[in-house]
Motif scaffolding. Sequence first.
Motif, short mmCIF file in Angstrom:
data_model
loop_
_atom_site.label_atom_id
_atom_site.label_comp_id
_atom_site.label_asym_id
_atom_site.label_seq_id
_atom_site.Cartn_x
_atom_site.Cartn_y
_atom_site.Cartn_z
N LYS A 124 -0.98 7.54 -12.01
CA LYS A 124 0.46 7.35 -12.18
C LYS A 124 1.09 8.43 -13.05
CE LYS A 124 1.59 3.56 -9.92
NZ LYS A 124 2.62 3.60 -8.86
N GLU A 130 2.00 7.12 -5.56
CA GLU A 130 2.80 5.95 -5.23
C GLU A 130 1.92 4.71 -5.11
OE1 GLU A 130 4.94 6.75 -1.68
OE2 GLU A 130 6.17 8.35 -2.56
N GLY A 131 2.53 3.57 -5.32
CA GLY A 131 1.82 2.31 -5.15
C GLY A 131 0.74 2.10 -6.19
N ASP A 134 -6.18 1.02 -4.13
CA ASP A 134 -6.60 0.07 -3.11
C ASP A 134 -7.29 -1.13 -3.76
OD1 ASP A 134 -8.44 -1.11 -0.99
OD2 ASP A 134 -7.35 0.37 0.19
#
Length: 249
Positions: A124, A130-131, A134
């Motif tokens: 980040k 992004e996001g 997983d």
Amino acid sequence: MDALTAELIKLKRSLAWPIVIGLPVVLVLAGAATQLADGTTPEDGWDTVWLQSVGFYGLFPLAVGIAVLGSLVWRVEHRGSNWNALMSSPASSLRIVVAKAAVIAGLTALMQIILYLSVLAIGKLAFSLEGMPDSQHLSITALLVVATVPAAVLQSGLSMLMRSFAVPIAVALLASGFSTAALMVAGNAALVSPYGLATRTALLGTGSFVDEGTITGGDVAAILIAAALGTVVLVLCTTAVLEHRDTRV
């Protein structure tokens, strides 16, 4: 005082915390160092950041980190007459073994959580990914918490037997190397080694070294079974050894 409570109190001034926090953070930073220096973005996003972090970490730094924690947790007992004081306490050998192993396993679990959080932070803050990572990465982190318990128990036993701080660490370093080689030759059969179990789990899904890149139910089941059996067997063996080492002259 309960054996586990006594161990937790000792952690307040323990040198274990720099290992728990520093080892995963340093390795995540090291994994991302080249791209940070070049100003490039990971090609496959979160998957690349995760691979760069655990690819080296799982080979031997993880085992060495657990070994250092084991030596630190047992170090106080090997000073002065502390060993005899420990063995003359009301706590049974089994409770002592479980308490020590639980503390080491708990610290190791925190190390895995910090690894995951470090991956999240570097992704980040440094790469503006992004996001979120997983869900597979979070699942592997949880699985790694379980899979490292046998190694924690084994290193606890080695540090119990050896007054040397460094020898159990050297054992972990060598054994992790042999275990990785065994994984490459024998596959999941090498999960009988606590070090092989930790390495196999850390590299799960990465497609590097001993992993094919896919996670199957059989792999997860093998890891969980090996972790459960390894923990029980090692706790019982360590307890049996401690029963015959009541005092030190």
